[in-house]
Design a protein around this motif. Sequence first.
Motif, PDB file in Angstrom:
ATOM      1  N   VAL A 124       6.846 136.874 -22.622  1.00  0.00           N
ATOM      2  CA  VAL A 124       7.014 137.650 -21.391  1.00  0.00           C
ATOM      3  C   VAL A 124       7.365 139.073 -21.796  1.00  0.00           C
ATOM      4  N   ARG A 125       6.692 140.045 -21.194  1.00  0.00           N
ATOM      5  CA  ARG A 125       6.957 141.452 -21.487  1.00  0.00           C
ATOM      6  C   ARG A 125       7.240 142.181 -20.172  1.00  0.00           C
ATOM      7  N   LEU A 126       8.195 143.115 -20.214  1.00  0.00           N
ATOM      8  CA  LEU A 126       8.692 143.763 -19.006  1.00  0.00           C
ATOM      9  C   LEU A 126       8.595 145.279 -19.131  1.00  0.00           C
ATOM     10  N   LEU A 127       8.144 145.917 -18.045  1.00  0.00           N
ATOM     11  CA  LEU A 127       8.107 147.373 -18.004  1.00  0.00           C
ATOM     12  C   LEU A 127       8.780 147.811 -16.705  1.00  0.00           C
ATOM     13  N   MET A 128      10.027 148.251 -16.826  1.00  0.00           N
ATOM     14  CA  MET A 128      10.813 148.634 -15.656  1.00  0.00           C
ATOM     15  C   MET A 128      10.656 150.121 -15.380  1.00  0.00           C
TER      16      MET A 128
END
Length: 325
Positions: free
Chosen positions: A79-83
């Motif tokens: 899982v990869r996140l870009l906030m």
Amino acid sequence: TAYAVVSGGAFTLVFKPEPACAEPDTLTVEDDRGNSVTYEDVLVGDVWLIGGQSNAQVQISFIRAGLSSVPEFDENDPVRLLMQSADYYVAHKDKATEPLFDFGDPACKWKRQDQAAATSFSALGLFFARSLSEKLGVPVGAICVAANGAQIQDLMPGELAESFKLRMSYGAGVAHIFNGMMNPLIGLSFKGMVFFQGESEALSESVANKYSKYLRAYIEDLRKRTGVMFPLCNIQLSSYGDHDSKTFKFIHNVRNQQFDAYRLIPASILVTSYDLRSPDKYGDQMHSPRKQELGVRVCGAVLAAFYGEGDTETALCPEPVSAKL
């Protein structure tokens, strides 16, 4: 491998579809003059956008008091996140007066799902992406494009908002949320969007009663700009306790408009959240901490409607067939 020719100082690389792969790889971009840049830890999977206003943006760290426990997050999960945060463009109004082709905010970077990144990401987006990756067995990336308190026109390109004679409440009329947070994503073949917005429209009857028209125009414009007929998972507004009658006086109008938008927008579903309001003893009635339940519900609906995994009869709320007075 893909090739492109630089034109006007820019280029676009379009890759052939690859099988999903959770094994981290590298991607090197180089030109014929010996310049190169290498990206590490690249996965292949599905990317989803998380759009809307505060209930789409609110972070796990913000609702921690309403959680019985904070889950453990493993950075090795695919899982990869870009906030993203609209606050950056509120503080730097000169940064996105025109559409940007890369993020203006230097903090915008893909992150692994470790404890720090997970708890500072959209709670709805995190629990949705985590559940979707687990169910599909493929990597999932989530990008937050939501903005606290945003009305639908604040998320639109400036010219679209102007066509409806809508005044933006963010950034002195500049469409900096779209320019800075959405425009850099044009060209990305994302899988779909989860959208939770409309509380701000519930303050005015005239605005609430036109919501389906505005939402439909926003999604149609975004699909046209990106060239992606992406699925939309729209979340029907929750219950906000006393705020339903005191603050959001026309929230029932918005909910009705959300149902109309669902019927008007192709490749869209409507997921209910009315029952997932804040517990009575929780201090914030505006932002329910029950985002894990909602994220899992959205995941089930998306799997059934857009991936062919599961049954829409059980994953989606039954629709009214008829009504008589």
